[in-house]
Design an enzyme around this catalytic site. Sequence first.
Site, PDB file in Angstrom:
ATOM      1  N   PHE A 185       0.882  -1.162   0.000  1.00 41.12           N
ATOM      2  CA  PHE A 185       0.000   0.000   0.000  1.00 41.12           C
ATOM      3  C   PHE A 185       0.922   1.214   0.000  1.00 41.12           C
ATOM      4  CE2 PHE A 185      -4.209   1.373   2.169  1.00 41.12           C
ATOM      5  CZ  PHE A 185      -4.885   1.248   0.977  1.00 41.12           C
ATOM      6  N   GLN A 231      -4.691  16.020   3.033  1.00 40.31           N
ATOM      7  CA  GLN A 231      -4.415  15.162   1.883  1.00 40.31           C
ATOM      8  C   GLN A 231      -5.573  15.217   0.897  1.00 40.31           C
ATOM      9  OE1 GLN A 231      -4.071  10.816   2.683  1.00 40.31           O
ATOM     10  NE2 GLN A 231      -2.099  11.010   1.665  1.00 40.31           N
ATOM     11  N   HIS A 284      -7.235  13.551  -2.457  1.00 44.56           N
ATOM     12  CA  HIS A 284      -7.266  12.341  -3.272  1.00 44.56           C
ATOM     13  C   HIS A 284      -7.540  12.781  -4.701  1.00 44.56           C
ATOM     14  CE1 HIS A 284      -8.737   8.490  -4.802  1.00 44.56           C
ATOM     15  NE2 HIS A 284      -8.287   7.906  -3.703  1.00 44.56           N
ATOM     16  N   LEU A 301     -15.235   8.914  -3.355  1.00 41.71           N
ATOM     17  CA  LEU A 301     -14.055   8.422  -4.059  1.00 41.71           C
ATOM     18  C   LEU A 301     -14.367   7.486  -5.206  1.00 41.71           C
ATOM     19  CD1 LEU A 301     -11.362   7.516  -1.393  1.00 41.71           C
ATOM     20  CD2 LEU A 301     -11.841   9.692  -2.508  1.00 41.71           C
ATOM     21  N   GLU A 315      -8.594   4.445  -6.372  1.00 38.70           N
ATOM     22  CA  GLU A 315      -7.383   4.541  -7.191  1.00 38.70           C
ATOM     23  C   GLU A 315      -7.140   3.251  -7.951  1.00 38.70           C
ATOM     24  OE1 GLU A 315      -4.622   6.302  -4.063  1.00 38.70           O
ATOM     25  OE2 GLU A 315      -4.195   7.456  -5.849  1.00 38.70           O
ATOM     26  N   ARG A 327      -0.099   9.678  -5.793  1.00 38.68           N
ATOM     27  CA  ARG A 327      -1.370  10.348  -5.543  1.00 38.68           C
ATOM     28  C   ARG A 327      -1.236  11.877  -5.562  1.00 38.68           C
ATOM     29  NH1 ARG A 327      -4.599   9.303   0.011  1.00 38.68           N
ATOM     30  NH2 ARG A 327      -4.985   7.333  -0.975  1.00 38.68           N
ATOM     31  N   HIS A 359      -9.471  14.620   1.456  1.00 39.13           N
ATOM     32  CA  HIS A 359      -9.617  13.227   1.892  1.00 39.13           C
ATOM     33  C   HIS A 359      -9.248  12.998   3.353  1.00 39.13           C
ATOM     34  CE1 HIS A 359      -9.763   8.951   1.584  1.00 39.13           C
ATOM     35  NE2 HIS A 359      -8.472   8.773   1.646  1.00 39.13           N
ATOM     36  N   ARG A 377       0.222  11.479   4.530  1.00 38.45           N
ATOM     37  CA  ARG A 377      -0.134  10.275   5.279  1.00 38.45           C
ATOM     38  C   ARG A 377       0.153   9.029   4.444  1.00 38.45           C
ATOM     39  NH1 ARG A 377      -5.166   6.983   5.804  1.00 38.45           N
ATOM     40  NH2 ARG A 377      -5.779   8.002   3.872  1.00 38.45           N
TER      41      ARG A 377
HETATM   42  C1  LIG Z   1     -13.437   6.710   1.488  1.00 35.73           C
HETATM   43  C2  LIG Z   1     -12.370   6.590   2.558  1.00 35.73           C
HETATM   44  C3  LIG Z   1     -11.476   5.531   2.522  1.00 35.73           C
HETATM   45  C4  LIG Z   1     -10.485   5.416   3.506  1.00 35.73           C
HETATM   46  N1  LIG Z   1      -9.636   4.332   3.475  1.00 35.73           N
HETATM   47  C5  LIG Z   1      -8.705   4.182   4.455  1.00 35.73           C
HETATM   48  C6  LIG Z   1      -7.858   3.025   4.481  1.00 35.73           C
HETATM   49  O1  LIG Z   1      -7.942   2.140   3.632  1.00 35.73           O
HETATM   50  N2  LIG Z   1      -6.935   2.924   5.470  1.00 35.73           N
HETATM   51  C7  LIG Z   1      -6.792   3.888   6.440  1.00 35.73           C
HETATM   52  O2  LIG Z   1      -5.939   3.735   7.318  1.00 35.73           O
HETATM   53  N3  LIG Z   1      -7.616   4.976   6.463  1.00 35.73           N
HETATM   54  C8  LIG Z   1      -8.558   5.143   5.505  1.00 35.73           C
HETATM   55  N4  LIG Z   1      -9.392   6.246   5.526  1.00 35.73           N
HETATM   56  C9  LIG Z   1      -9.305   7.195   6.658  1.00 35.73           C
HETATM   57  C10 LIG Z   1     -10.023   6.651   7.894  1.00 35.73           C
HETATM   58  O3  LIG Z   1     -11.172   5.946   7.527  1.00 35.73           O
HETATM   59  C11 LIG Z   1     -10.437   7.779   8.867  1.00 35.73           C
HETATM   60  O4  LIG Z   1      -9.369   8.623   9.085  1.00 35.73           O
HETATM   61  C12 LIG Z   1     -10.870   7.216  10.204  1.00 35.73           C
HETATM   62  O5  LIG Z   1     -11.852   6.232  10.013  1.00 35.73           O
HETATM   63  C13 LIG Z   1     -11.375   8.276  11.169  1.00 35.73           C
HETATM   64  O6  LIG Z   1     -11.842   7.643  12.340  1.00 35.73           O
HETATM   65  P1  LIG Z   1     -12.165   8.475  13.672  1.00 35.73           P
HETATM   66  O7  LIG Z   1     -12.493   7.520  14.752  1.00 35.73           O
HETATM   67  O8  LIG Z   1     -11.087   9.439  13.930  1.00 35.73           O
HETATM   68  O9  LIG Z   1     -13.427   9.350  13.301  1.00 35.73           O
HETATM   69  P2  LIG Z   1     -14.789   9.064  12.529  1.00 35.73           P
HETATM   70  O10 LIG Z   1     -14.924   7.656  12.070  1.00 35.73           O
HETATM   71  O11 LIG Z   1     -14.867  10.151  11.517  1.00 35.73           O
HETATM   72  O12 LIG Z   1     -15.872   9.283  13.635  1.00 35.73           O
HETATM   73  C14 LIG Z   1     -16.139  10.567  14.160  1.00 35.73           C
HETATM   74  C15 LIG Z   1     -17.245  10.441  15.157  1.00 35.73           C
HETATM   75  O13 LIG Z   1     -17.425  11.681  15.802  1.00 35.73           O
HETATM   76  C16 LIG Z   1     -18.808  11.976  15.900  1.00 35.73           C
HETATM   77  N5  LIG Z   1     -18.951  13.433  16.015  1.00 35.73           N
HETATM   78  C17 LIG Z   1     -18.396  14.396  15.244  1.00 35.73           C
HETATM   79  N6  LIG Z   1     -18.753  15.617  15.701  1.00 35.73           N
HETATM   80  C18 LIG Z   1     -19.537  15.415  16.777  1.00 35.73           C
HETATM   81  C19 LIG Z   1     -20.243  16.283  17.680  1.00 35.73           C
HETATM   82  N7  LIG Z   1     -20.187  17.613  17.570  1.00 35.73           N
HETATM   83  N8  LIG Z   1     -20.979  15.725  18.662  1.00 35.73           N
HETATM   84  C20 LIG Z   1     -21.065  14.379  18.789  1.00 35.73           C
HETATM   85  N9  LIG Z   1     -20.426  13.527  17.974  1.00 35.73           N
HETATM   86  C21 LIG Z   1     -19.667  14.029  16.983  1.00 35.73           C
HETATM   87  C22 LIG Z   1     -19.409  11.343  14.646  1.00 35.73           C
HETATM   88  O14 LIG Z   1     -20.773  11.087  14.821  1.00 35.73           O
HETATM   89  C23 LIG Z   1     -18.590  10.052  14.576  1.00 35.73           C
HETATM   90  O15 LIG Z   1     -19.145   9.099  15.441  1.00 35.73           O
HETATM   91  C24 LIG Z   1     -10.385   6.387   4.540  1.00 35.73           C
HETATM   92  C25 LIG Z   1     -11.293   7.448   4.563  1.00 35.73           C
HETATM   93  C26 LIG Z   1     -12.276   7.555   3.584  1.00 35.73           C
HETATM   94  C27 LIG Z   1     -13.236   8.705   3.642  1.00 35.73           C
END
Ligand SMILES: Cc1cc2nc3c(=O)[nH]c(=O)nc-3n(C[C@H](O)[C@H](O)[C@H](O)COP(=O)(O)OP(=O)(O)OC[C@H]3O[C@@H](n4cnc5c(N)ncnc54)[C@H](O)[C@@H]3O)c2cc1C
Length: 575
Positions: free
Chosen positions: A121, A235, A237, A251, A254, A285, A350, A385
Amino acid sequence: MSPERLIATSVLVIGTGGSGLRAAIELAERGRDVLAVGKRPKADSHTSLAAGGINAALATVDGEDTWQQHAADTLQESYLLANPRTVQIVTEGASRAIEELERYGMPFAREQDGRISQRYFGAHTFRRTAFAGDYTGLEIQRTLVNRARLLQVPILDTIYITRLLVRDNVAFGAYGFDLFDGTRYVIHADSVILAAGGHTRIWRHTSSRRDENTGDSFRLAVEAGGRIRDPELVQFHPSGLIEPENAAGTLVSEAARGEGGILRNGVGERFMARYDPERMELSTRDRVALATYTEIMEGRGTPNGGVWLDVSHLPSETIMQRLPRVYQTLLELQMLDITKTPVEVAPTAHYSMGGVWTDPEDYGTGIEGLYAIGEASSGLHGANRLGGNSLIELLVAGRIAGEAAAAYSAQLTAQQRSAAALAEARSQVDEPLAADGSENVRALQRAIRNTMTEHAGVVRDEAGLLAALAQLDVIEARMADLGVHPDAAGFHDLAHAFDLKSAALAARATLEAALERRETRGSHNRSDYPELDAALRVNLVWAGPGRLAREEIPATPDGIAALMHDVSTAGKLIE
Ligand SMILES: Cc1cc2nc3c(=O)[nH]c(=O)nc-3n(C[C@H](O)[C@H](O)[C@H](O)COP(=O)(O)OP(=O)(O)OC[C@H]3O[C@@H](n4cnc5c(N)ncnc54)[C@H](O)[C@@H]3O)c2cc1C
């Protein structure tokens, strides 16, 4: 005023994505009282969108891999802006995090003999990305939700947190409201873990969903006295959809380029020949995003301001077998058959590589009892990243912050509270409801996104950033006259008003830091400063409007520095 409920817990976790759930699980496993809240359903957080995989030097496929090499690759890819200690803690803790996930029941893809499969990756020296099909994030989220359910972690899915409660730099809870019936919540807690995601939704095209990643973590932390590190490092995409408007930025994997997809501009040229004639569409990318952006900005874009991504020359069996998700997504969103028709795409915001300032050791924020984790935090990614590093960070940081919050809570002899802080939180919600102004929340959100896209997207310069700051002043002035109207469907309009406040703060932090970073480094392209400046190997830490400081980055340990080298990304795509 809607009724107000008072709840007390030991640790409040804000956010039920991967990082928040992992922290809540740690607390529950340690027998601590914990409450997790989110503004959208736990099964459907942003984490569930992650596709490609999760990194750990398990050495199941390439026996020579080590956590030290993973650390070296991460630092190299960060253009030396990552914090070496954060990098060490995450990469060293990665194998344990995968073992824990296995213990919770994660269905990783496996080799015939049962070893976890690992693939290449991005710029990794070895194959170290574990996965579950092309829905790794969804499986991680499901696994964590199941584990939390088993441990009976209480989770409230419809609570919007508007403000952290802090007295004399000590956190004691948070304030919010229920998205459906408007009930206010005062949540008292010994400590708070902020896991509320990043700020990529402040651009017009973003790979996250509507009303996610609106910069809530940034605003909650800064209003509580915290700071934001490197908000300008975002970042992009290369290929997000342009239409429909409510799914703009979704997305196109890729893998579409990896399988032989071709990029053409609005006048039919295969433009990558100008930017990377050897690798063409298989270039990195950041280069593809920059090339695409340049074509669009120089007037060679498609009618809707993008470029064409074409896979229609590939055999349809290849498309069905290797790109099933892309095929399905385009059918669902645009009724477009990619076996016959090219797709219009543009760069899409992204991932927030910067975020709330955190201490590498315990993810503390500098405010006693307040921790920040996941995409909300900062320190691991620097200016670029490494694909797959976000998901592993969620798990390692979740465990560490959970441990730290449990220990902090155990040694506390009294909980500070403040009637003044609570009164301020209340009036912050009362005000927009009482105002009855004439400005529309959605229109102002769009204005911020247009400003950021036009002036602070893939390429930035001083004139554009200053113009954006001036536009933001006007938008913020208009925000004083908002009309917020809860209706039969609930208090979503109020939530959007708070999303807007957060977006404005995150935009200002991003613009001010982007202005200050007078160099081109990783994802941050300054057309007026096209070279990297060694003197800017610092983190930029933002504490509020006009308050930006430079922070030295600790030295990289010799053992890891010796392993750093340029890693080819040819044929290895990142999601
Ligand atoms: C399409 C896509 C593909 C990806 N693929 C990869 C991959 O293959 N590998 C990799 O390592 N990363 C990948 N990423 C990145 C990764 O998925 C995210 O960075 C990660 O999941 C973020 O997790 P988190 O727990 O920080 O927050 P999130 O999963 O964004 O959760 C945030 C939480 O906060 C809550 N919240 C926000 N504001 C408030 C508020 N004011 N009050 C109450 N609750 C709130 C939301 O409801 C949610 O529950 C990808 C991202 C995307 C979009």
